[in-house]
Scaffold this motif. Structure first.
Motif, short mmCIF file in Angstrom:
data_model
loop_
_atom_site.label_atom_id
_atom_site.label_comp_id
_atom_site.label_asym_id
_atom_site.label_seq_id
_atom_site.Cartn_x
_atom_site.Cartn_y
_atom_site.Cartn_z
N VAL A 223 60.60 9.62 38.63
CA VAL A 223 61.50 9.55 37.47
C VAL A 223 62.60 10.60 37.58
O VAL A 223 63.78 10.33 37.32
N LEU A 224 62.22 11.80 37.99
CA LEU A 224 63.21 12.87 38.14
C LEU A 224 64.22 12.54 39.25
O LEU A 224 65.42 12.72 39.07
N ARG A 225 63.74 12.07 40.38
CA ARG A 225 64.65 11.73 41.49
C ARG A 225 65.59 10.60 41.09
O ARG A 225 66.78 10.65 41.38
N THR A 226 65.06 9.59 40.43
CA THR A 226 65.87 8.46 39.99
C THR A 226 66.95 8.92 39.02
O THR A 226 68.06 8.41 39.02
N VAL B 167 67.05 16.26 41.52
CA VAL B 167 66.34 16.50 42.77
C VAL B 167 65.60 17.84 42.75
O VAL B 167 64.45 17.93 43.19
N ASP B 168 66.24 18.89 42.25
CA ASP B 168 65.59 20.20 42.20
C ASP B 168 64.37 20.17 41.28
O ASP B 168 63.33 20.75 41.61
N ALA B 169 64.49 19.51 40.16
CA ALA B 169 63.36 19.39 39.24
C ALA B 169 62.24 18.57 39.87
O ALA B 169 61.06 18.87 39.67
N ALA B 170 62.60 17.56 40.65
CA ALA B 170 61.59 16.74 41.33
C ALA B 170 60.82 17.59 42.35
O ALA B 170 59.59 17.48 42.45
N ARG B 171 61.52 18.44 43.08
CA ARG B 171 60.85 19.34 44.03
C ARG B 171 59.90 20.30 43.29
O ARG B 171 58.78 20.55 43.74
N ARG C 10 58.80 19.62 29.83
CA ARG C 10 60.05 19.85 29.09
C ARG C 10 61.03 20.69 29.91
O ARG C 10 62.22 20.41 29.93
N GLU C 11 60.51 21.72 30.59
CA GLU C 11 61.37 22.54 31.45
C GLU C 11 62.01 21.71 32.56
O GLU C 11 63.14 21.97 32.97
N LEU C 12 61.29 20.72 33.03
CA LEU C 12 61.79 19.85 34.10
C LEU C 12 62.77 18.80 33.57
O LEU C 12 63.43 18.12 34.35
N GLY C 13 62.84 18.65 32.25
CA GLY C 13 63.76 17.70 31.66
C GLY C 13 63.13 16.38 31.27
O GLY C 13 63.82 15.38 31.09
N ILE C 14 61.82 16.37 31.13
CA ILE C 14 61.10 15.15 30.74
C ILE C 14 60.53 15.34 29.34
O ILE C 14 59.98 16.38 29.01
#
Length: 60
Positions: free
Chosen positions: A11-14, A18-22, A42-46
């Motif tokens: 979901v993050l990559r899509t 990319v940094d949050a996905a890593r 939440r910190e990752l943006g989800i």
């Protein structure tokens, strides 16, 4: 609610995060508990509550 870490990473990559996905791949357990891991999500943006409302994971 439990979800697979690979789903969070996808979901993050899509969403172009990319940094949050890593970071998610490095810091989350293979089985992600949306309640236990809510702050990190939440910190990752989800939005961890989006899944509990019957939808998919939503970026914020």
């Amino acid at each position: 609610m439990n979800i697979d870490r690979s789903h969070v990473v996808q979901v993050l990559r899509t969403g172009g995060r990319v940094d949050a996905a890593r970071r998610a791949a490095d810091e989350l357990d293979v089985e992600v508990d949306t309640v236990r891991d809510a702050d990190l999500l939440r910190e990752l943006g989800i939005d961890p509550d989006s899944r509990a409302q019957g939808g998919g994971l939503a970026l914020h």
